[in-house]
Scaffold this motif. Structure first.
Motif, PDB file in Angstrom:
ATOM      1  N   VAL A  22       0.091  21.129  26.834  1.00  0.00           N
ATOM      2  CA  VAL A  22      -1.292  21.916  26.494  1.00  0.00           C
ATOM      3  C   VAL A  22      -0.951  23.233  26.096  1.00  0.00           C
ATOM      4  O   VAL A  22       0.157  23.867  25.770  1.00  0.00           O
ATOM      5  CB  VAL A  22      -1.340  22.034  28.230  1.00  0.00           C
ATOM      6  CG1 VAL A  22      -2.228  21.200  28.639  1.00  0.00           C
ATOM      7  CG2 VAL A  22      -0.594  22.940  28.700  1.00  0.00           C
ATOM      8  N   PRO A  23      -2.306  24.280  24.885  1.00  0.00           N
ATOM      9  CA  PRO A  23      -2.319  25.710  24.993  1.00  0.00           C
ATOM     10  C   PRO A  23      -1.437  26.723  26.235  1.00  0.00           C
ATOM     11  O   PRO A  23      -1.741  26.248  26.871  1.00  0.00           O
ATOM     12  CB  PRO A  23      -3.299  26.113  24.287  1.00  0.00           C
ATOM     13  CG  PRO A  23      -4.014  24.589  24.619  1.00  0.00           C
ATOM     14  CD  PRO A  23      -3.166  23.906  25.546  1.00  0.00           C
ATOM     15  N   ASP A  24      -0.590  27.656  25.036  1.00  0.00           N
ATOM     16  CA  ASP A  24      -0.165  29.289  26.009  1.00  0.00           C
ATOM     17  C   ASP A  24      -1.432  29.433  26.839  1.00  0.00           C
ATOM     18  O   ASP A  24      -2.306  29.074  26.025  1.00  0.00           O
ATOM     19  CB  ASP A  24       0.742  29.738  25.244  1.00  0.00           C
ATOM     20  CG  ASP A  24       1.420  29.369  24.316  1.00  0.00           C
ATOM     21  OD1 ASP A  24       1.765  27.621  24.940  1.00  0.00           O
ATOM     22  OD2 ASP A  24       2.856  29.996  23.747  1.00  0.00           O
ATOM     23  N   GLY A  25      -0.739  29.542  28.067  1.00  0.00           N
ATOM     24  CA  GLY A  25      -1.250  30.532  28.648  1.00  0.00           C
ATOM     25  C   GLY A  25      -3.234  29.550  29.402  1.00  0.00           C
ATOM     26  O   GLY A  25      -3.880  30.032  29.308  1.00  0.00           O
ATOM     27  N   TRP A  26      -3.176  27.934  29.017  1.00  0.00           N
ATOM     28  CA  TRP A  26      -4.491  27.464  29.570  1.00  0.00           C
ATOM     29  C   TRP A  26      -4.852  26.915  30.840  1.00  0.00           C
ATOM     30  O   TRP A  26      -5.706  26.816  30.678  1.00  0.00           O
ATOM     31  CB  TRP A  26      -4.296  26.075  28.562  1.00  0.00           C
ATOM     32  CG  TRP A  26      -5.128  25.005  28.579  1.00  0.00           C
ATOM     33  CD1 TRP A  26      -6.034  24.980  27.839  1.00  0.00           C
ATOM     34  CD2 TRP A  26      -5.113  24.379  29.697  1.00  0.00           C
ATOM     35  NE1 TRP A  26      -6.731  24.610  28.595  1.00  0.00           N
ATOM     36  CE2 TRP A  26      -6.479  23.677  28.869  1.00  0.00           C
ATOM     37  CE3 TRP A  26      -4.521  23.452  30.481  1.00  0.00           C
ATOM     38  CZ2 TRP A  26      -6.756  21.686  29.638  1.00  0.00           C
ATOM     39  CZ3 TRP A  26      -4.602  22.124  30.853  1.00  0.00           C
ATOM     40  CH2 TRP A  26      -5.992  21.616  30.446  1.00  0.00           C
ATOM     41  N   ALA A  27      -4.168  27.641  31.899  1.00  0.00           N
ATOM     42  CA  ALA A  27      -4.403  26.607  33.228  1.00  0.00           C
ATOM     43  C   ALA A  27      -4.758  27.828  34.306  1.00  0.00           C
ATOM     44  O   ALA A  27      -3.091  28.608  33.706  1.00  0.00           O
ATOM     45  CB  ALA A  27      -3.137  25.613  33.181  1.00  0.00           C
ATOM     46  N   GLY A  28      -5.156  27.532  35.337  1.00  0.00           N
ATOM     47  CA  GLY A  28      -4.801  28.725  36.033  1.00  0.00           C
ATOM     48  C   GLY A  28      -3.995  28.067  37.313  1.00  0.00           C
ATOM     49  O   GLY A  28      -3.783  28.995  37.986  1.00  0.00           O
ATOM     50  N   LEU A  29      -3.751  26.869  37.199  1.00  0.00           N
ATOM     51  CA  LEU A  29      -3.307  26.206  38.003  1.00  0.00           C
ATOM     52  C   LEU A  29      -2.227  25.713  37.782  1.00  0.00           C
ATOM     53  O   LEU A  29      -3.038  24.540  37.077  1.00  0.00           O
ATOM     54  CB  LEU A  29      -4.347  26.247  39.098  1.00  0.00           C
ATOM     55  CG  LEU A  29      -3.547  25.072  40.438  1.00  0.00           C
ATOM     56  CD1 LEU A  29      -2.583  25.516  41.452  1.00  0.00           C
ATOM     57  CD2 LEU A  29      -5.105  24.296  41.119  1.00  0.00           C
ATOM     58  N   VAL A  30      -1.377  24.247  37.400  1.00  0.00           N
ATOM     59  CA  VAL A  30      -0.346  23.538  37.836  1.00  0.00           C
ATOM     60  C   VAL A  30      -0.615  23.121  38.812  1.00  0.00           C
ATOM     61  O   VAL A  30       0.613  23.562  39.869  1.00  0.00           O
ATOM     62  CB  VAL A  30       0.349  24.427  36.845  1.00  0.00           C
ATOM     63  CG1 VAL A  30       1.440  22.338  36.705  1.00  0.00           C
ATOM     64  CG2 VAL A  30      -0.212  24.679  35.735  1.00  0.00           C
ATOM     65  N   VAL A  31      -0.928  22.162  38.944  1.00  0.00           N
ATOM     66  CA  VAL A  31      -0.025  21.208  40.396  1.00  0.00           C
ATOM     67  C   VAL A  31       0.629  20.052  39.983  1.00  0.00           C
ATOM     68  O   VAL A  31       0.494  19.217  39.137  1.00  0.00           O
ATOM     69  CB  VAL A  31      -2.228  20.763  41.342  1.00  0.00           C
ATOM     70  CG1 VAL A  31      -1.248  19.749  42.624  1.00  0.00           C
ATOM     71  CG2 VAL A  31      -2.934  21.368  41.668  1.00  0.00           C
ATOM     72  N   ALA A  32       1.969  19.729  40.945  1.00  0.00           N
ATOM     73  CA  ALA A  32       3.234  19.099  41.093  1.00  0.00           C
ATOM     74  C   ALA A  32       3.143  18.041  42.078  1.00  0.00           C
ATOM     75  O   ALA A  32       3.796  18.104  42.480  1.00  0.00           O
ATOM     76  CB  ALA A  32       4.320  19.881  40.117  1.00  0.00           C
ATOM     77  N   ASP A  33       2.495  17.042  42.183  1.00  0.00           N
ATOM     78  CA  ASP A  33       2.348  16.262  42.660  1.00  0.00           C
ATOM     79  C   ASP A  33       2.574  15.143  42.212  1.00  0.00           C
ATOM     80  O   ASP A  33       1.780  13.920  42.519  1.00  0.00           O
ATOM     81  CB  ASP A  33       0.680  16.331  43.385  1.00  0.00           C
ATOM     82  CG  ASP A  33       1.515  15.079  45.022  1.00  0.00           C
ATOM     83  OD1 ASP A  33       2.052  15.496  45.603  1.00  0.00           O
ATOM     84  OD2 ASP A  33      -0.200  15.045  45.462  1.00  0.00           O
TER      85      ASP A  33
END
Length: 167
Positions: A22-33
């Motif tokens: 994924v590109p730099d700064g792409w996500a507002g939220l990252v969920v690690a489940d």
């Protein structure tokens, strides 16, 4: 099924490999489940993994992780220390019995460089059908008990739950 208007994309791939794409700064939220069987793979528990997460997060973005552990909470304490080495703001939400090391269970870590909505998290955790407690600030750092951040070189998978957990 997800609403197509939600703009959520699900990718069936190794979490770390997928995150690297994924590109730099792409996500507002990252969920690690993320679990392989009942354990989180070692390569998703390290500071280097969180460096990948930070790269993918937009400014002010939030990282959350579902963490499983039991007495003496060594894995959980290490994960908090690791997140604290990479993010300015942390909160941990869990059942009080899990936080006291009385039983195996899950905790949700929330991390960001932006201020977290602590009052809202606390209210929601307390009012849930299975009420939880929120640790943050000095109380959360004290909870780590001096645990060191986890690196790729020393990372291990999360502990296997006791058989009784799935009864």
């Amino acid at each position: 099924p997800l609403d197509t208007r939600a703009r959520i994309r699900v990718r069936a791939t190794d979490a770390r490999e997928g995150l690297a794409k994924v590109p730099d700064g792409w996500a507002g939220l990252v969920v690690a489940d993320v679990f392989s069987g009942a354990r989180t793979p070692a390569h998703l528990t390290s500071a280097e993994f969180l460096d990948d997460v930070r790269r993918a997060l937009a400014p002010g973005g939030v990282y959350t992780a579902n963490l499983a552990d039991g007495p003496p909470l060594t894995h959980l304490r290490g994960q908090i220390a690791t997140a604290a080495s990479r993010f300015a703001e942390l909160a941990l939400i869990a059942d009080p019995a899990v936080l006291r090391g009385k039983r195996f269970g899950n905790a949700v870590l929330v991390a960001s460089d932006a201020p977290l909505p602590l009052a809202e998290l606390t209210r929601r955790a307390a009012s849930d059908a299975h009420s939880g407690r929120v640790l943050h600030g000095r109380e959360l750092l004290d909870f780590t008990g001096g645990a060191a951040p986890v690196t790729d070189a020393g990372a291990v998978a999360s502990p296997a739950p006791p058989a009784s957990v799935f009864r």
